[in-house]
Scaffold this active site. Structure first.
Site, PDB file in Angstrom:
ATOM      1  CB  CYS B  10      54.757 -90.141 -76.374  1.00 41.21           C
ATOM      2  SG  CYS B  10      54.179 -90.012 -74.090  1.00 41.21           S
ATOM      3  CB  CYS B  13      51.997 -92.707 -72.995  1.00 39.12           C
ATOM      4  SG  CYS B  13      52.013 -90.290 -72.737  1.00 39.12           S
TER       5      CYS B  13
END
Lengths: 131, 77
Positions: B10, B13
């Site tokens: 994501c 991340c």
């Protein structure tokens, strides 16, 4: 009550979306302890919060402590006035956003570990109203 | 030193990985940076929210992107 099993692989939630609400039940060895766990499971399934491991907080498990610290808010569900889950969180220095005590809902504590799905549904409704 | 970034890919991340790489470059430490996207690997650390950063097996942060300075502190101690 829906008894669908949640695969463990679905349990790590990405923090990119909505705020993360951690749900920590006492899961004690009584009717209200087991009820706290069942309520936490239902809140998790309904997407109201993310059920987490209260015993891991007591055990000071690094990843679980950090996961609790990473929550935007914390709901603690205790079955009885001993408030073990609340004490566990306080001992770890994790702030509690909402504390729920099931014996405050006219439920008498006993040693029966078999919980009634109808009672889970009824208490879940009351808990949801409090959140 | 091994630094693991736990997350499924994501935006947070990816930003975490970028900041960790910057921190490693700034600190000049020898570190292997590994992205862990496998949920079993993430849950093995007890991590229930991503992103997370693990340095030599110790979970340092969960659920938010660390600052570069924070990472430098972890990896230079």
């Amino acid at each position: 009550m829906d008894n669908k099993i949640i695969p463990m692989s679905e349990n790590a939630k990405c923090s990119c979306g909505a705020s993360i609400i951690g749900v920590f039940p006492c899961a004690g060895a009584s009717n209200v302890g087991q009820l706290s766990n069942a309520i936490a499971v239902e809140l998790h399934k309904q997407g109201i919060g993310n059920m987490m491991c209260t015993v891991g907080i007591g055990g000071k498990i690094n990843g679980l402590l950090k996961s609790a610290e990473g929550c935007d808010s914390i709901i603690v569900i205790d079955g009885c006035p001993l408030k073990c889950a609340q004490a566990t969180m306080e001992e770890a220095g994790i702030p509690i956003g909402k504390h729920i005590l099931l014996t405050d809902m006219d439920i008498k504590k006993n040693k029966d570990l078999d919980i009634d799905p109808a009672q889970v549904k009824e208490v879940l409704s009351k808990v949801t109203e409090l959140l | 030193m091994k630094i693991e970034i736990l997350g499924t890919g994501c935006p947070k991340c990816n930003k975490t990985k970028k900041f960790v790489e910057e921190a490693v470059a700034q600190a000049g430490v020898d570190a292997e940076i590994v992205k862990v996207e496998d949920m079993d690997g993430i849950l093995a650390y007890g991590v229930l929210i991503t992103p997370a950063v693990v340095v030599d097996g110790e979970v340092k942060i969960v659920g938010r992107v660390p600052k570069v300075d924070e990472v430098i502190e972890w990896i230079t101690k």
